[in-house]
Design a protein around this motif. Structure first.
Motif, PDB file in Angstrom:
ATOM      1  N   LYS A   1      12.857 -13.488 -12.837  1.00 56.18           N
ATOM      2  CA  LYS A   1      13.389 -14.845 -12.651  1.00 56.18           C
ATOM      3  C   LYS A   1      13.200 -15.681 -13.919  1.00 56.18           C
ATOM      4  CE  LYS A   1      13.471 -18.646  -9.424  1.00 56.18           C
ATOM      5  NZ  LYS A   1      12.526 -19.747  -9.645  1.00 56.18           N
ATOM      6  N   GLU A   2      12.009 -15.590 -14.513  1.00 59.55           N
ATOM      7  CA  GLU A   2      11.756 -16.386 -15.726  1.00 59.55           C
ATOM      8  C   GLU A   2      12.665 -15.941 -16.866  1.00 59.55           C
ATOM      9  OE1 GLU A   2       8.736 -18.557 -16.168  1.00 59.55           O
ATOM     10  OE2 GLU A   2       7.464 -17.916 -14.499  1.00 59.55           O
ATOM     11  N   LEU A   3      12.892 -14.629 -16.963  1.00 58.54           N
ATOM     12  CA  LEU A   3      13.771 -14.130 -18.032  1.00 58.54           C
ATOM     13  C   LEU A   3      15.207 -14.605 -17.824  1.00 58.54           C
ATOM     14  CD1 LEU A   3      12.587 -10.423 -18.496  1.00 58.54           C
ATOM     15  CD2 LEU A   3      12.207 -12.339 -20.034  1.00 58.54           C
ATOM     16  N   VAL A   4      15.664 -14.569 -16.558  1.00 56.16           N
ATOM     17  CA  VAL A   4      17.022 -15.033 -16.256  1.00 56.16           C
ATOM     18  C   VAL A   4      17.136 -16.520 -16.593  1.00 56.16           C
ATOM     19  CG1 VAL A   4      18.680 -15.466 -14.407  1.00 56.16           C
ATOM     20  CG2 VAL A   4      17.484 -13.285 -14.494  1.00 56.16           C
TER      21      VAL A   4
ATOM     22  N   ARG B   1       0.839  -1.199   0.000  1.00 60.62           N
ATOM     23  CA  ARG B   1       0.000   0.000   0.000  1.00 60.62           C
ATOM     24  C   ARG B   1       0.875   1.251   0.000  1.00 60.62           C
ATOM     25  NH1 ARG B   1      -3.214  -1.120   4.480  1.00 60.62           N
ATOM     26  NH2 ARG B   1      -3.696  -3.144   3.633  1.00 60.62           N
ATOM     27  N   THR B   2       1.980   1.183   0.765  1.00 59.84           N
ATOM     28  CA  THR B   2       2.864   2.352   0.815  1.00 59.84           C
ATOM     29  C   THR B   2       3.692   2.473  -0.456  1.00 59.84           C
ATOM     30  OG1 THR B   2       3.214   1.521   3.044  1.00 59.84           O
ATOM     31  CG2 THR B   2       4.376   3.531   2.460  1.00 59.84           C
ATOM     32  N   TYR B   3       4.156   1.331  -0.981  1.00 58.59           N
ATOM     33  CA  TYR B   3       5.141   1.379  -2.052  1.00 58.59           C
ATOM     34  C   TYR B   3       4.577   1.083  -3.436  1.00 58.59           C
ATOM     35  CZ  TYR B   3       8.539   1.414   1.713  1.00 58.59           C
ATOM     36  OH  TYR B   3       9.256   1.737   2.819  1.00 58.59           O
ATOM     37  N   GLY B   4       3.332   0.688  -3.518  1.00 55.82           N
ATOM     38  CA  GLY B   4       2.774   0.330  -4.824  1.00 55.82           C
ATOM     39  C   GLY B   4       3.307  -1.023  -5.240  1.00 55.82           C
ATOM     40  N   GLY B   5       3.079  -1.397  -6.484  1.00 62.19           N
ATOM     41  CA  GLY B   5       3.639  -2.661  -6.965  1.00 62.19           C
ATOM     42  C   GLY B   5       2.600  -3.762  -6.968  1.00 62.19           C
ATOM     43  N   SER B   6       2.873  -4.755  -7.801  1.00 60.75           N
ATOM     44  CA  SER B   6       1.877  -5.793  -8.028  1.00 60.75           C
ATOM     45  C   SER B   6       2.374  -7.171  -7.628  1.00 60.75           C
ATOM     46  CB  SER B   6       1.531  -5.825  -9.505  1.00 60.75           C
ATOM     47  OG  SER B   6       2.704  -6.135 -10.219  1.00 60.75           O
ATOM     48  N   GLY B   7       3.677  -7.303  -7.348  1.00 61.79           N
ATOM     49  CA  GLY B   7       4.203  -8.624  -7.027  1.00 61.79           C
ATOM     50  C   GLY B   7       4.467  -9.462  -8.270  1.00 61.79           C
ATOM     51  N   ILE B   8       4.510  -8.822  -9.433  1.00 63.19           N
ATOM     52  CA  ILE B   8       4.736  -9.546 -10.687  1.00 63.19           C
ATOM     53  C   ILE B   8       6.190  -9.413 -11.136  1.00 63.19           C
ATOM     54  CG2 ILE B   8       4.200  -9.549 -13.156  1.00 63.19           C
ATOM     55  CD1 ILE B   8       1.744 -10.333 -12.222  1.00 63.19           C
ATOM     56  N   GLY B   9       6.764  -8.241 -10.885  1.00 61.31           N
ATOM     57  CA  GLY B   9       8.077  -7.897 -11.439  1.00 61.31           C
ATOM     58  C   GLY B   9       9.142  -8.968 -11.263  1.00 61.31           C
ATOM     59  N   LEU B  10       9.340  -9.425 -10.038  1.00 61.55           N
ATOM     60  CA  LEU B  10      10.426 -10.381  -9.795  1.00 61.55           C
ATOM     61  C   LEU B  10      10.162 -11.748 -10.415  1.00 61.55           C
ATOM     62  CD1 LEU B  10      11.688  -9.698  -6.149  1.00 61.55           C
ATOM     63  CD2 LEU B  10      12.852  -9.257  -8.305  1.00 61.55           C
ATOM     64  N   SER B  11       8.889 -12.129 -10.551  1.00 61.61           N
ATOM     65  CA  SER B  11       8.624 -13.423 -11.185  1.00 61.61           C
ATOM     66  C   SER B  11       9.009 -13.349 -12.662  1.00 61.61           C
ATOM     67  CB  SER B  11       7.169 -13.863 -10.996  1.00 61.61           C
ATOM     68  OG  SER B  11       6.282 -12.981 -11.610  1.00 61.61           O
ATOM     69  N   VAL B  12       8.767 -12.191 -13.283  1.00 63.50           N
ATOM     70  CA  VAL B  12       9.188 -12.027 -14.679  1.00 63.50           C
ATOM     71  C   VAL B  12      10.716 -12.033 -14.767  1.00 63.50           C
ATOM     72  CG1 VAL B  12       9.189 -10.460 -16.664  1.00 63.50           C
ATOM     73  CG2 VAL B  12       7.104 -10.787 -15.359  1.00 63.50           C
TER      74      VAL B  12
END
Ligand code: ADP
Length: 253
Positions: A227-230, A214-225
């Motif tokens: 990891k998959e890209l790496v 709530r304070t920082y925004g974000g969806s929790g998707i970024g790091l999963s993408v």
């Protein structure tokens, strides 16, 4: 009326088949549930900024506003729309990864110009938050990867470092070559990640504490993408973090 009961307690082939079918049915059920939860979260992620967008657009149309006020509302609208665009882009990437219609076009390129370009792209956002960004490539070396995808990975990590750091802190972007692999690390002096949650942060939609997002925004998707890209590059990603001290994300490709 015809009824077949598979004697799945038996040890023959039919018994094994029955166990396998039951397991498949359970997996299918679980996948369906996960997909529904995923869709529900995504809908929520998209509808929250949309609500703001509509609200601010209506306010910005008011006749009694002065130019400065209107500009402020318009810049909020642009910011919210930007966030939505990033989320939709991440979702498309995830969908492509799942479909295996995702390509990694590897080529050789030099580390220094690669880092310089990233620096140029993210510098304005860092200045905006009065964060210091230091980039360091100990030696100019060749990287074998998909340059656009690698850029996406690093920018994603830098965005997080920025998002979870306070004003005035420092973020370091380093690159070096080790045993024939390229190592790129992003370190911050931000809020850190609780040790018992580190194993989950690469999961889709996972966020550390709801209150945080709530304070920082974000969806929790970024790091999963990320990891998959790496992994699509045959690489690995590691994270070290101390609550209240900072985090380091290190990718090896
Ligand atoms: P989000 O869009 O919520 O940032 P991510 O998948 O990028 O989603 O990250 C998952 C969670 O991991 C975040 O909600 C955040 O709590 C935590 N996290 C990621 N990067 C950092 C970081 N550099 N510092 C502290 N926490 C982080």
């Amino acid at each position: 009326d015809f009824k077949v009961t598979l004697p799945y307690a038996s040890k023959d082939e039919l018994g094994e088949l029955a166990v396998a079918i039951q397991k498949l049915a359970k997996d299918l059920e679980r996948l369906k549930k996960e997909r529904n939860e995923f869709l529900a979260s995504i809908s929520h992620e998209l509808s929250t900024p949309l609500t703001y967008l509509i609200g601010y657009a209506k306010v910005a149309m008011r006749k009694d506003l002065n130019e400065k006020e209107r500009d402020r509302y318009l810049s909020i609208i642009a910011e919210e729309a930007d966030g939505m665009k990033d989320l939709v882009k991440d979702l498309l990437d995830l969908a492509r990864i799942d479909e295996n219609s995702f390509t990694v076009n590897k080529e050789y390129f030099w580390s220094q110009p690669f880092l310089d370009n990233i620096y140029k792209l993210v510098e304005p956002s860092f200045l905006n938050k009065e964060l210091k960004l230091k980039t360091e490539s100990k030696k100019n070396f060749q990287i074998y990867a998909d340059p656009l995808r690698l850029q996406q990975i690093v920018i994603n990590l830098l965005d997080n470092a920025m998002k979870y750091s306070d004003y005035g802190k420092e973020v370091r972007l380093e690159a070096y070559s080790l045993n024939g692999r390229a190592v790129i690390s992003v370190s911050d002096e931000g809020i850190g990640i609780p040790s018992d949650e580190i194993e989950f942060i690469f999961d889709r939609l996972y966020r550390v504490e709801k209150s945080r997002s709530r304070t920082y925004g974000g969806s929790g998707i970024g790091l999963s993408v990320v990891k998959e890209l790496v992994e699509a590059h045959g690489g690995t990603i590691e994270v070290e973090s101390k609550l209240g001290k900072g985090s380091t994300f290190k990718i090896m490709i």
